[in-house]
Scaffold this active site. Structure first.
Site, PDB file in Angstrom:
ATOM      1  CB  SER A 192      -0.955  -0.038   1.200  1.00 18.50           C
ATOM      2  OG  SER A 192      -1.960   0.934   1.068  1.00 18.50           O
ATOM      3  CG  ASP A 461      -6.036  -2.884  -4.300  1.00 19.46           C
ATOM      4  OD1 ASP A 461      -6.864  -2.136  -3.736  1.00 19.46           O
ATOM      5  OD2 ASP A 461      -4.804  -2.778  -4.152  1.00 19.46           O
ATOM      6  CG  HIS A 487      -4.850  -2.799  -0.530  1.00 20.67           C
ATOM      7  ND1 HIS A 487      -4.405  -2.061  -1.591  1.00 20.67           N
ATOM      8  CD2 HIS A 487      -4.376  -2.173   0.571  1.00 20.67           C
ATOM      9  CE1 HIS A 487      -3.710  -1.025  -1.159  1.00 20.67           C
ATOM     10  NE2 HIS A 487      -3.666  -1.083   0.147  1.00 20.67           N
TER      11      HIS A 487
END
Length: 673
Positions: A192, A461, A487
């Site tokens: 991320s 995602d 994710h």
């Protein structure tokens, strides 16, 4: 795509208590893609019983040390010697003494010890296999790592991506000295936002590492991130073709009800709004309500089928969302949406409060994130830090401004621009946010600088829309879109019934990792990379001084964003040949056949494994999706999806068409500016 909006690790099975990380009283379900607890750590971290602990519970990994490093306060003030204590974890359980070191980068929340200790997470399995020492470094201004005990505007000027990268560089050089590594080979990992840091660090400090893994990394720092909503719409369409229509009905109905006093009273009743709409209700109040409902749907999608916990494997998923939204036994689509809220709250709600209440005060939310004294802060402090990073640099403002879509025009860009001002003061205007974001995008120029990086993204995602999909053979930049995953899915422990495409993806990452490790040379000592702007001015009462440091300027060439359109593939065949470079290790190619993963099984399989052909660049062929050929320069061709009756050169994917149109607009705007 870590107690912020980052993912937390899953160990064992979910506890009997459904709560994973209690959401604050006034907090929306998602805050710019950040769930309670953070994007990469919340439920993985808390699934074993540490639900109420912000930073961590007892250490279940006695081989992991919790230590503190004396870090420089401001890397760009050459006259100051001020320092602070930065938290990190150290795990030498797997180290074979040959100078290989793995560094997990912390993000927008407390760094849990499990990322340094859980032997089932992907990168620690590789640490055991290759004999690596492991460190995990917490991000400044999060968790226990406070350069200044304040989150005032002036103090937060020290909370930047450039300072965070310089922290990493200083840490690596200090550890090289401390452990007297004779030929240190560092590899950074992150997912991320920390995935972006991993990629950016490799681009800006290439002499300190031999490679980087950047999972679900949004490397294109886009201000108006409306593509997030586009991917959500694609995801629910793939899951159940009737699902997007039911979601659209709910949002259309809520928007219509919001226009009248009687309609707003109906919303009060269905959603148990606190505070309720009344005669003083403003347009901002209505926008805030609809934005919070939209964030609920974000929360159901972002981690769908991830291995962080049973919650994301089976409960907080696209399939669960669509099952509720298409449940015809509940006649009112708005009531179905509220039922999604009750389901979500059963995992994220605070058990000490009434989880049926839907928070409905914009100003209470702002107040909860406006506390400046860190001693009074809890999860709201991490939210404030995340909002600062978004407002001050990286953007990622998740609107529904893309035109006709299932959520309607519910979340405009101005909603977040005003939020930036309301949180950080009158100096943080819309122009400030826009200009800072442009500076950051220009500064990083990721695609033109990066080498030896693997960039896996999940096709489900929403953050994958800001990833890069340009294969760079000469420089070893290897993107990989993992079908049917969300994710940071490649980072978590393996679980029964996981999306089958993860098998090939993990193998692809490890093959490239082996190449980095075995074809590296001893790094040299770099200087700290100059910051974004030529002048950094910091004034803070906590320091008692005002300092001005003058630096060289970064790149000035405007970056117009991604050059390739990305889609959530509904079916694709991919052949990839990784970087073959100067050889002592021969890379391999992975061919996968993928079909959509909807939580009920998939037929994705590894069909071939063959040696790479030396001297050729990576080649990606997607028979029904994007096709990229690298060699003399990336070329992208989109072909029709199955069942498309239009021209064979036209892709019918909603996301692909929108991206292409968006990129055209961005290019025109860039030319005008």
């Amino acid at each position: 795509m870590r107690n912020t909006l980052v993912l937390a690790l899953f160990i064992g099975s979910i506890s009997a208590t459904p709560l994973i990380f209690p959401r604050g009283k006034h907090r929306p379900p998602f805050l710019l893609g950040r769930p309670p607890g953070g994007q990469l750590r919340s439920s993985f971290y808390h699934a074993t019983g540490g639900q109420h602990s912000l930073v961590g519970d007892d250490n279940p990994y006695p081989w992991v040390e919790t230590l503190y490093f004396t870090q420089k306060l401001d890397h760009y003030n050459q006259t100051s010697r001020a320092t602070w204590q930065q938290k990190y974890y150290h795990n030498q359980k797997y180290y074979d003494g040959k100078g290989l070191i793995f560094l997990m980068i912390g993000g927008e929340g407390p760094e849990p010890i499990r990322w340094a200790g859980n032997p089932d997470v992907s990168y620690l399995k590789w640490a055991a296999e290759y004999g690596a020492m492991v460190f995990s470094l917490e991000h400044r201004f999060f968790g226990d790592s406070w350069p200044i005990k304040s989150m005032e505007y002036d103090a937060l000027k020290l909370c930047t991506t450039q300072q965070a990268l310089a922290d990493l560089a200083t840490f690596i050089m200090a550890m090289n000295k401390k452990y007297a590594f004779s030929n240190p080979r560092w590899v950074t990992f992150g997912g991320s936002y920390p995935g972006s840091l991993s990629a950016f660090f490799r681009a800006k400090y290439p002499d300190l590492t031999v490679g980087a893994i950047a999972s679900s990394a949004p490397v294109n720092l886009k201000l108006d991130f409306y593509e997030y909503a586009m991917v959500v719409e694609d995801d629910v369409t793939i899951t159940d073709p009737t699902c997007p229509g039911e979601i659209r009905k709910a949002f259309d109905a809520m928007q219509k009800l919001s226009l009248s006093a009687a309609g707003r009273e109906t919303l009060n009743t269905i959603w148990n709004l606190q505070p309720k709409f009344d005669t003083e209700t403003t347009k901002l109040d209505i926008t805030n309500f609809l934005a919070n409902v939209y964030s609920l749907f974000q929360g159901m999608i972002q981690y769908t089928y991830d291995g962080q916990s049973q919650m994301t494997q089976t409960n907080i998923t696209a399939r669960a969302l669509c099952n509720m939204m298409t449940n015809q036994s509940v006649a009112d689509p708005i009531q179905r949406a509220y039922n999604v809220w009750l389901w979500y709250q059963s995992f994220y709600g605070d058990p000490d409060s009434d989880i049926t209440i839907f928070p409905n005060s914009y100003w209470d939310m702002i107040s909860s994130m406006s506390m400046k004294n860190v001693n009074d802060m809890d999860e709201n402090g991490a939210d404030r830090g995340w909002m600062w990073l978004c407002c001050n640099e990286i953007g990622f403002l998740q609107t529904t401004d893309q035109g006709r879509n299932i959520f309607g025009a519910t979340v405009p860009l101005n909603y977040f621009l005003d939020m930036c001002t309301d949180l950080f003061g009158s100096a943080v205007t819309s122009d400030f946010v826009r200009d800072k974001n442009i500076d950051a995008e220009n500064f990083y120029q990721f695609a033109s600088e990066a080498t030896n990086i693997v960039l896996p993204n999940g096709s489900l995602d929403p953050w994958h829309a800001l990833g890069t999909y340009t294969v760079d053979a000469a420089n070893g930049v290897a993107p990989y879109l993992i079908n049917g995953t969300a994710h940071c899915s490649d980072m978590y422990p393996i679980y029964d019934g996981e999306p089958p495409a993860l098998v090939a993806a993990r193998l692809f990452i490890e093959q490239n990792l082996a190449y980095f490790i075995n074809n590296s040379t001893q790094p040299t000592i770099p200087t700290i990379v100059p910051p974004i702007s030529s002048t950094v001015s910091i004034s803070t009462a906590s320091l008692g001084t005002t300092t001005v440091a003058t630096m060289g300027t970064g790149p000035t060439t405007a970056n117009t964003g991604p050059t390739t359109a990305t889609t959530v593939n509904t079916e694709s065949t991919t052949t990839t040949t990784p970087n073959t470079g100067p050889t002592t290790t021969t890379m391999t190619t992975t061919t996968t056949t993928n079909t959509p993963y909807t939580g009920t099984g998939s037929t994705s399989t590894i069909t071939t494994m063959a040696p790479a052909t030396a001297g050729t660049g990576p080649t990606t062929t997607a028979g029904t999706g994007p096709t990229t050929t690298a060699g003399t320069g990336p070329t992208t061709t989109n072909t029709a999806n199955p069942g498309d009756s239009s021209s064979p050169t036209t892709t019918k994917s909603v996301t692909s068409v929108r991206f292409s149109f968006t990129l055209l607009l961005l290019s025109l705007i860039a030319l005008v500016l």
